[in-house]
Write an enzyme that holds these catalytic residues in place. Structure first.
Site, mmCIF file in Angstrom:
data_model
loop_
_atom_site.group_PDB
_atom_site.id
_atom_site.type_symbol
_atom_site.label_atom_id
_atom_site.label_comp_id
_atom_site.label_asym_id
_atom_site.label_seq_id
_atom_site.Cartn_x
_atom_site.Cartn_y
_atom_site.Cartn_z
ATOM 1 N N GLY A 14 0.830 -1.208 0.000
ATOM 2 C CA GLY A 14 0.000 0.000 0.000
ATOM 3 C C GLY A 14 0.862 1.255 0.000
ATOM 4 N N VAL A 67 -2.656 -7.850 -1.639
ATOM 5 C CA VAL A 67 -1.918 -8.539 -0.565
ATOM 6 C C VAL A 67 -2.698 -9.709 0.033
ATOM 7 C CG1 VAL A 67 -0.501 -6.557 0.094
ATOM 8 C CG2 VAL A 67 -2.739 -6.902 1.202
ATOM 9 N N TYR A 160 -12.642 -3.658 11.297
ATOM 10 C CA TYR A 160 -11.311 -3.035 11.235
ATOM 11 C C TYR A 160 -10.592 -3.168 12.584
ATOM 12 C CZ TYR A 160 -7.891 0.791 10.756
ATOM 13 O OH TYR A 160 -6.743 1.547 10.720
ATOM 14 N N ALA A 162 -11.065 -5.307 14.929
ATOM 15 C CA ALA A 162 -10.707 -6.710 15.167
ATOM 16 C C ALA A 162 -9.483 -7.095 14.342
ATOM 17 C CB ALA A 162 -11.894 -7.609 14.814
ATOM 18 N N LYS A 164 -7.087 -5.180 13.300
ATOM 19 C CA LYS A 164 -5.872 -4.511 13.793
ATOM 20 C C LYS A 164 -5.437 -5.074 15.146
ATOM 21 C CE LYS A 164 -5.237 -1.687 10.336
ATOM 22 N NZ LYS A 164 -4.026 -1.778 9.492
#
Ligand code: NAP
Length: 253
Positions: A14, A67, A160, A162, A164
């Protein structure tokens, strides 16, 4: 402070926009050879390549890959090694932040958030570490988490948060597995940055966000990138399995 990372080879997922772009440029400024991964923003990735070429004269390429797809990850690593040489530094920065409260969240959203934010780093870390162990080389991994990993979501981003949080415990676990091989695995947990990901949300609720940040301002991506560059260097030689908070004091844990 000289970070002693000139001529190392780094892959940043990214890297086309936002924080990833700042990390690519921050590493290139230290003389690191950089592979700028992108998924859909080919033109923006090329702009990062051109900026690095013109300012820092270090080797740099753009590499396309989703990815979350192992065959594409494999190809991305091969392209990077063929063009720049054996990898030294991997930064897992790619991520998405879709919005929906849990009761309204489509299953596909949950799956894609976990796939890109958590399975992606698993695939890239596995590939990097396998190669380092096979060749007896050492390496540095930096995973980009979020303060949401610790605080949870406030505005409809449970998937999100969870993903991270999972990335933080993945970082610790892998760090333990490979420390004796000279492979370092750390994470950075940023606060808010006004990148494409969060710009509208920050604009719409600016006062509410600023009240939560003791330093009283939103971060510049470069301020987070500085920590990533440090962790990618041998100056961080006694740090592994750590998650560094760079959040203006927003979350003190
Ligand atoms: P951004 O501006 O939205 O950029 C996201 C990057 O991720 C883009 O380069 C995008 O590539 C890439 N990406 C998305 N899906 C991908 C995939 N499947 N495969 C490969 N690349 C993919 O986001 P950002 O704010 O810079 O965020 C960078 C990281 O910081 C993320 O992990 C994010 O969760 C974390 N973070 C951000 C904030 C914030 O306030 N912005 C706060 C805490 C943590 P393409 O453009 O090529 O598709």
């Amino acid at each position: 402070m000289d970070l002693h990372i000139k001529d190392k080879v780094a892959l940043i997922t990214g890297g086309s926009r936002g924080l990833g772009r700042a990390i690519c440029i921050g590493l290139a400024a230290e003389g690191v050879k950089v592979a700028v991964n992108y998924h859909s923003s080919a033109a923006k990735a090329q702009q990062v390549v051109e900026e690095i070429k013109s300012k820092y004269k270090t080797d740099v390429i753009a590499v396309q890959a989703d990815v979350s797809k192992s065959a594409q990850v494999q190809k991305m690593f091969e392209q990077t090694a063929e063009t720049l040489g054996p990898l030294d530094i991997l930064v897992n920065n790619a991520g998405i932040w879709p919005t929906a409260y849990v009761t309204d969240m489509p299953e596909e959203q949950w799956d894609s958030t976990i796939d890109i934010n958590m399975k992606g780093p698993f695939l890239t870390c596995r590939r990097a570490v396998q190669k380092w162990l096979e060749t007896g080389r050492t390496g540095k991994i930096v995973n980009i988490s979020s303060q949401a990993a610790f605080y949870g979501s406030t505005t409809g981003h449970a998937d999100y948060a969870a993903s991270k949080a999972g990335l933080v415990t993945f970082t610790k676990s892998l760090a333990r597995e490979v420390a004796e091989n000279g492979i370092y695995v750390n994470a950075v947990s940023p606060g808010f940055m006004a990148t494409d990901m969060a710009r509208d949300e920050i604009r719409n609720n600016k006062e509410q966000y600023l009240k939560r940040i003791p330093l009283g301002r939103i971060a510049e991506p470069e301020e987070i990138a500085n920590m990533v560059v440090f962790l990618a260097s041998d100056r961080a030689g006694y740090i592994t399995g750590a998650t560094m908070d760079v959040n203006g004091g927003m979350l003190m844990r």
